[in-house]
Design a protein around this motif. Structure first.
Motif, mmCIF file in Angstrom:
data_model
loop_
_atom_site.group_PDB
_atom_site.id
_atom_site.type_symbol
_atom_site.label_atom_id
_atom_site.label_comp_id
_atom_site.label_asym_id
_atom_site.label_seq_id
_atom_site.Cartn_x
_atom_site.Cartn_y
_atom_site.Cartn_z
ATOM 1 N N GLY A 236 -1.706 2.951 7.922
ATOM 2 C CA GLY A 236 -0.843 1.890 7.403
ATOM 3 C C GLY A 236 0.365 1.742 8.297
ATOM 4 O O GLY A 236 0.349 2.178 9.455
ATOM 5 N N SER A 237 1.430 1.146 7.778
ATOM 6 C CA SER A 237 2.645 0.969 8.561
ATOM 7 C C SER A 237 3.271 2.303 8.957
ATOM 8 O O SER A 237 4.067 2.389 9.894
ATOM 9 N N GLY A 286 8.935 4.753 -0.021
ATOM 10 C CA GLY A 286 7.974 3.661 0.024
ATOM 11 C C GLY A 286 6.744 4.016 0.827
ATOM 12 O O GLY A 286 5.629 3.569 0.507
ATOM 13 N N GLU A 287 6.909 4.842 1.866
ATOM 14 C CA GLU A 287 5.763 5.247 2.684
ATOM 15 C C GLU A 287 4.870 6.224 1.925
ATOM 16 O O GLU A 287 3.643 6.185 2.062
ATOM 17 N N ALA A 289 4.393 6.152 -1.281
ATOM 18 C CA ALA A 289 3.652 5.296 -2.206
ATOM 19 C C ALA A 289 2.522 4.571 -1.492
ATOM 20 O O ALA A 289 1.420 4.416 -2.048
ATOM 21 N N GLN A 290 2.760 4.138 -0.253
ATOM 22 C CA GLN A 290 1.716 3.441 0.497
ATOM 23 C C GLN A 290 0.576 4.383 0.856
ATOM 24 O O GLN A 290 -0.606 4.010 0.783
ATOM 25 N N LYS A 293 -1.538 4.889 -2.161
ATOM 26 C CA LYS A 293 -2.364 3.703 -2.414
ATOM 27 C C LYS A 293 -3.563 3.665 -1.479
ATOM 28 O O LYS A 293 -4.695 3.390 -1.899
ATOM 29 N N GLU A 294 -3.338 3.948 -0.181
ATOM 30 C CA GLU A 294 -4.438 3.925 0.791
ATOM 31 C C GLU A 294 -5.442 5.039 0.517
ATOM 32 O O GLU A 294 -6.656 4.855 0.654
#
Length: 362
Positions: A236-237, A286-287, A289-290, A293-294
């Motif tokens: 991800g980011s 936030g990372e 959480a991402q 999610k992934e």
């Protein structure tokens, strides 16, 4: 003569009588027997070809390799004495490997001996070979036969990587015979680098119907609450993150509404971040959480992929959905069981996954 002396004399007499009876019945010493540590079975035109790994003492690990043929598995194994001069002895056996040809014609044609014969161990590990069982049992590493204990450990590798499963003979038979379920077996591949777990085969009755990839196997294990640990890479980011999965919990629920059965697969897992691209030591909230999610999406995709291929395409109930109905909704099962393998493809399936990332290791 005192009572103690009478007991000792009686014991010595019984031992002597036992030794004489064993000699009279043709009892053989261990060194006169073929101590089998592994058996490979391949179906051939006129019956079966067996490949066995054996030793001359219980301490050895299958240093010898022999082959023999026969019209049945037992006859092929008995015919080993024609080339060895020794009687096969099975109580030291670690594992059984069946070749692709056996799986295509049905393992019931060669399985009965291992369950019924008095001298075998039905709790031994069992595998399917990608190709012939003989290739697996006769594999050489650095000019030496691969140790049988190394092959045996492959069945436990899923405890480390989460992409492989182990099975015993009784597991397979129960999977075939259990109401509303299909059996699975780990598949071994003999390649240039060694023998490895390649996939997971699933069966319609005793015949192989298909195979799950390693990632699909992880989805299957997660749904069946059999996933212990393993590594997963998500992107991800934040870059690429390697997660160490642990404490996975899988559960399958069933309900029936006006449109028929609905099955819900729930998977929860925890994960540590073992590595992040760029060598970063911290991540923002936030990372995290991402990443969660992934990771959840990755597990969901693996469960769905295993389900769609085995259940909806190949009509094999490896998840035991039918068995769940059999236990929870017996009245419904009595009417649905006859056509279940076709009906289950049209059932509705819900997959819910969640992953909690605990910390960044290091």
């Amino acid at each position: 003569m005192g009572m103690a002396l009478w007991k000792k004399a009686l014991a010595l007499a019984l031992v002597a009588a036992l030794m004489l009876s064993m000699q009279g019945c043709g009892y053989r010493e261990l060194y006169e027997r073929l101590l089998i540590h592994g058996i490979g079975v391949d179906a051939v035109e006129d019956g079966f070809l067996v490949t066995v790994r054996s030793s001359v003492s219980p301490e050895d690990e299958g240093e010898e390799c022999f082959t023999s043929t026969g019209k049945s598995v037992l006859e092929a194994l008995t015919n080993l004495s024609l080339s060895t001069g020794r009687e096969p002895f099975y109580s030291h056996n670690y594992l059984v490997v069946f070749g692709e040809t056996c799986a295509r014609q049905g393992l019931d044609s060669c399985l009965d001996f291992f369950i019924r014969y008095y001298n075998t161990r039905p709790a031994v590990q069992v595998y399917l070979a990608e190709g012939s069982a003989g290739e697996v049992l006769s594999y050489e590493k650095d000019g030496k036969l691969l140790r049988m204990s190394e092959l045996q450990e492959l069945g436990k590798s899923g405890q480390l990587n989460g992409k492989a499963m182990g099975a015993q003979l009784l597991d397979f038979v129960n999977g075939v015979k259990r109401e509303g379920s299909s059996a699975v077996l780990p598949v071994l591949r003999a390649g240039k680098e060694g023998v490895e777990i390649a996939s997971t085969a699933y069966f319609t009755g005793y015949k192989q119907a298909g195979a799950l990839s390693l990632s699909q196997t992880r989805g299957y294990l997660a749904a069946k609450n059999l996933l212990e640990k393993g590594e997963a890479v998500v992107q991800g980011s934040f870059g690429a993150a390697t997660l160490s999965l642990s404490q996975s919990k899988g559960k399958i629920d069933a309900r029936i509404d006006g449109n028929g059965p609905v099955f819900t697969i729930s998977v929860e897992a925890q994960a540590d971040i073992s590595a992040v691209s760029g060598g970063r030591s911290r991540l923002g909230a936030g990372e995290y959480a991402q990443i969660e999610k992934e990771a959840a999406a990755l597990l969901e995709g693996e469960v769905l992929s295993a389900l769609e291929q085995s259940v909806q395409e190949d009509n094999c109930d490896i998840f035991g959905f039918g068995n769940l109905l059999y236990r929870q909704y017996p009245a419904y099962w009595r009417t649905a069981s006859a056509g279940w393998h076709e009906e289950m493809a049209a059932c509705r399936y819900e997959v819910r996954t969640s992953v909690q990332v605990l910390r960044l290791e290091g």
